[in-house]
Design a protein around this motif. Sequence first.
Motif, PDB file in Angstrom:
ATOM      1  N   ASN A   1       0.878  -1.180  -0.075  1.00  0.00           N
ATOM      2  CA  ASN A   1       0.090   0.020   0.155  1.00  0.00           C
ATOM      3  C   ASN A   1       0.846   1.182  -0.199  1.00  0.00           C
ATOM      4  OD1 ASN A   1      -2.559   1.069  -0.314  1.00  0.00           O
ATOM      5  ND2 ASN A   1      -2.557   1.477   2.110  1.00  0.00           N
ATOM      6  N   SER A   2       2.154   0.974   0.257  1.00  0.00           N
ATOM      7  CA  SER A   2       3.160   2.175   0.296  1.00  0.00           C
ATOM      8  C   SER A   2       3.503   2.586  -1.028  1.00  0.00           C
ATOM      9  CB  SER A   2       4.097   2.183   1.390  1.00  0.00           C
ATOM     10  OG  SER A   2       5.130   0.956   1.044  1.00  0.00           O
ATOM     11  N   GLY A   3       3.166   1.584  -2.237  1.00  0.00           N
ATOM     12  CA  GLY A   3       3.699   1.765  -3.565  1.00  0.00           C
ATOM     13  C   GLY A   3       3.600   2.864  -4.165  1.00  0.00           C
ATOM     14  N   GLY A  61      -2.773  12.068  -3.078  1.00  0.00           N
ATOM     15  CA  GLY A  61      -1.322  11.602  -3.375  1.00  0.00           C
ATOM     16  C   GLY A  61      -1.399  10.428  -4.116  1.00  0.00           C
ATOM     17  N   ALA A  62      -0.333  10.224  -4.580  1.00  0.00           N
ATOM     18  CA  ALA A  62      -0.264   8.900  -5.508  1.00  0.00           C
ATOM     19  C   ALA A  62      -0.221   7.540  -4.413  1.00  0.00           C
ATOM     20  CB  ALA A  62       1.318   8.833  -6.120  1.00  0.00           C
ATOM     21  N   THR A  63      -1.175   6.770  -5.254  1.00  0.00           N
ATOM     22  CA  THR A  63      -1.539   5.542  -4.671  1.00  0.00           C
ATOM     23  C   THR A  63      -0.988   4.393  -5.210  1.00  0.00           C
ATOM     24  OG1 THR A  63      -3.541   5.233  -5.857  1.00  0.00           O
ATOM     25  CG2 THR A  63      -3.710   6.573  -3.792  1.00  0.00           C
ATOM     26  N   THR A  64      -1.080   2.962  -4.641  1.00  0.00           N
ATOM     27  CA  THR A  64      -0.646   1.936  -5.341  1.00  0.00           C
ATOM     28  C   THR A  64      -1.313   1.748  -6.660  1.00  0.00           C
ATOM     29  OG1 THR A  64      -0.030   0.757  -3.145  1.00  0.00           O
ATOM     30  CG2 THR A  64      -0.584  -0.659  -5.240  1.00  0.00           C
ATOM     31  N   ASN A  65      -2.370   2.274  -6.702  1.00  0.00           N
ATOM     32  CA  ASN A  65      -3.108   2.222  -8.218  1.00  0.00           C
ATOM     33  C   ASN A  65      -2.569   2.966  -9.219  1.00  0.00           C
ATOM     34  OD1 ASN A  65      -5.585   2.252  -5.708  1.00  0.00           O
ATOM     35  ND2 ASN A  65      -5.982   0.513  -7.042  1.00  0.00           N
ATOM     36  N   ASP A 116      -3.369  -5.495  -3.715  1.00  0.00           N
ATOM     37  CA  ASP A 116      -4.164  -4.200  -4.033  1.00  0.00           C
ATOM     38  C   ASP A 116      -3.835  -3.514  -2.591  1.00  0.00           C
ATOM     39  OD1 ASP A 116      -5.541  -5.737  -2.275  1.00  0.00           O
ATOM     40  OD2 ASP A 116      -7.248  -6.170  -3.153  1.00  0.00           O
ATOM     41  N   GLY A 117      -3.026  -4.031  -1.695  1.00  0.00           N
ATOM     42  CA  GLY A 117      -2.761  -3.043  -0.691  1.00  0.00           C
ATOM     43  C   GLY A 117      -3.431  -2.634   0.263  1.00  0.00           C
ATOM     44  N   GLU A 118      -4.807  -3.291   0.177  1.00  0.00           N
ATOM     45  CA  GLU A 118      -6.034  -2.823   1.111  1.00  0.00           C
ATOM     46  C   GLU A 118      -6.891  -3.996   1.367  1.00  0.00           C
ATOM     47  OE1 GLU A 118      -8.064   0.819  -0.046  1.00  0.00           O
ATOM     48  OE2 GLU A 118      -6.403   1.196  -1.559  1.00  0.00           O
ATOM     49  N   ASP A 119      -7.945  -3.885   2.334  1.00  0.00           N
ATOM     50  CA  ASP A 119      -8.859  -4.985   2.691  1.00  0.00           C
ATOM     51  C   ASP A 119      -9.953  -4.747   1.721  1.00  0.00           C
ATOM     52  OD1 ASP A 119      -7.788  -6.160   4.709  1.00  0.00           O
ATOM     53  OD2 ASP A 119      -8.463  -4.857   6.302  1.00  0.00           O
ATOM     54  N   ASN A 120     -10.777  -5.909   1.254  1.00  0.00           N
ATOM     55  CA  ASN A 120     -11.756  -5.433   0.522  1.00  0.00           C
ATOM     56  C   ASN A 120     -12.871  -4.718   1.053  1.00  0.00           C
ATOM     57  OD1 ASN A 120     -10.613  -7.096  -1.692  1.00  0.00           O
ATOM     58  ND2 ASN A 120     -11.646  -8.907  -0.723  1.00  0.00           N
ATOM     59  N   PRO A 121     -13.548  -3.966   0.064  1.00  0.00           N
ATOM     60  CA  PRO A 121     -14.694  -3.120   0.801  1.00  0.00           C
ATOM     61  C   PRO A 121     -15.787  -3.969   1.601  1.00  0.00           C
ATOM     62  CG  PRO A 121     -14.200  -2.402  -1.569  1.00  0.00           C
ATOM     63  CD  PRO A 121     -13.491  -3.705  -1.394  1.00  0.00           C
TER      64      PRO A 121
END
Length: 484
Positions: free
Chosen positions: A184-186, A214-218, A410-415
């Motif tokens: 997630n820090s990508g 700010g820039a995200t992993t996406n 994806d660096g995150e938990d699913n919604p």
Amino acid sequence: MSTRVLPPIESVSGGSHGVHAGYEQMLVLAERYERQAGDLVEMAALGARVMADGDLLESSVLAPLSFADAEVHVLDATTGADGLTVRAVGIEADALGVRAVVAAFRASDALAERTSETIDNTMGRLVGRELAAALPALLVAGAISYAWWSTLPPDEQTALQDRLTEGLGELVHDHPELAQHLVNSGGGLLDGLTGGLVTGSARLLDPGDGAIQGATTNDAARLLALLLGDDTDYDVHQLTGIAPSDNQSSAPGSLADLMRSLDDTNDLDQDEPRRHGAIQIQTIGQPPHERYIVYIPGTDDMSPVPQDGEHVRDMETSYQLIGGMDSAYGRGIEQAMLDAGLDGKDVMLVGHSQGGMVSTSLAADPDFTRHFNVQHVVTAGSPTAQVPLLPDGTHALHLENRGDAVPLLDGEDNPDQPNRTTVKFDQGTSNVGGNHGIDRYVQGAQAADASGNGSIQDQIRHMQQDGYLGSDPVTGVSTYQVTR
């Protein structure tokens, strides 16, 4: 006789018994309170209208004491200290209180997400700056390490590589949350390495589509896809002469059966490499009530830079999907389904790894869903958090194995959605590649089938009611190949 031990289910989030489903139930309660308050106010007004009735007023001359007594009781029942109006105000206040609590919970959730994103982004940016500053020294150290590596005998090289791989696998299995935060820090890492080029005046991308500006992993994934050409051209043709597997010859009766049939589709290019990009469509039932299950395998080419121009299931497609972009694989699947005559039909999408990514992405794409009624999505080992919202009419079940690095990308938990359930189970070891295998997900699906969790069971019940899990006959299995 030994009893097979199912892998433990570590957590279940989302679905009909999830947090956000609870929020919606609380809001339904608030609506009931408001309706009840409205009914009480209407009843209070009726009392006033009764006392103002002309005939009743005329009769008061004949029985003034009785009329006065009735008036006192009516006023007390409607506007008195314990009357309908006061009770309506109290119930309305309760409704406002419930709505306020839900709003506070949601604000707290948003704040927690923003805080986590900010910390991850800041950490990545700091690391990126340090790496950029130390790049010359790192290059020298890398050259020295490679020279030392080259002097080792082959067996020692293999042993060292195995130890490093096992150590990484243990880290991912024992601390998946750490690996997820690193991924997630990508965006911040990219920002730090480029000196702010991504979010600066050059505006190479359009950051800020997440919880932070700010820039995200996406964003990082989108940049990688652009660097590889962002190719979305595709070709689709039907493969003939492929007999349905034993699993696919009958309708799936469980989640585990779905995984077994998906594994059979995945094996098509294992038996014949020229079948790369193959998907299969299983027809269940007879017209006009037939349903279709589309089995969508994952990545064929794992090289960071695609090795040829034909494989559609490569890392370029993965970067596109994580970045929320269009892909040749997704377009090709849509065309294959149209070629198979599924326009306007009820469908279920079942995907492993990249196949689950594209399944979830397609289910949220209005251009896709205007052709197909996507009732269900089942994914195995897939990062799907980059798809923030699925339509209310689509039910999704996401299976994730502890120790499988792919769902963490994806660096995150699913919604957390009422129609979207994530099941995390532990059938993992230090073997990262093995943890991603569909065989592990067959076992995880068996554990989900046997679970008494309400969200899981409601998902399975919907699949049964919609006719995807059951005993209806299979009336056909077709195979299509998607290539670039």
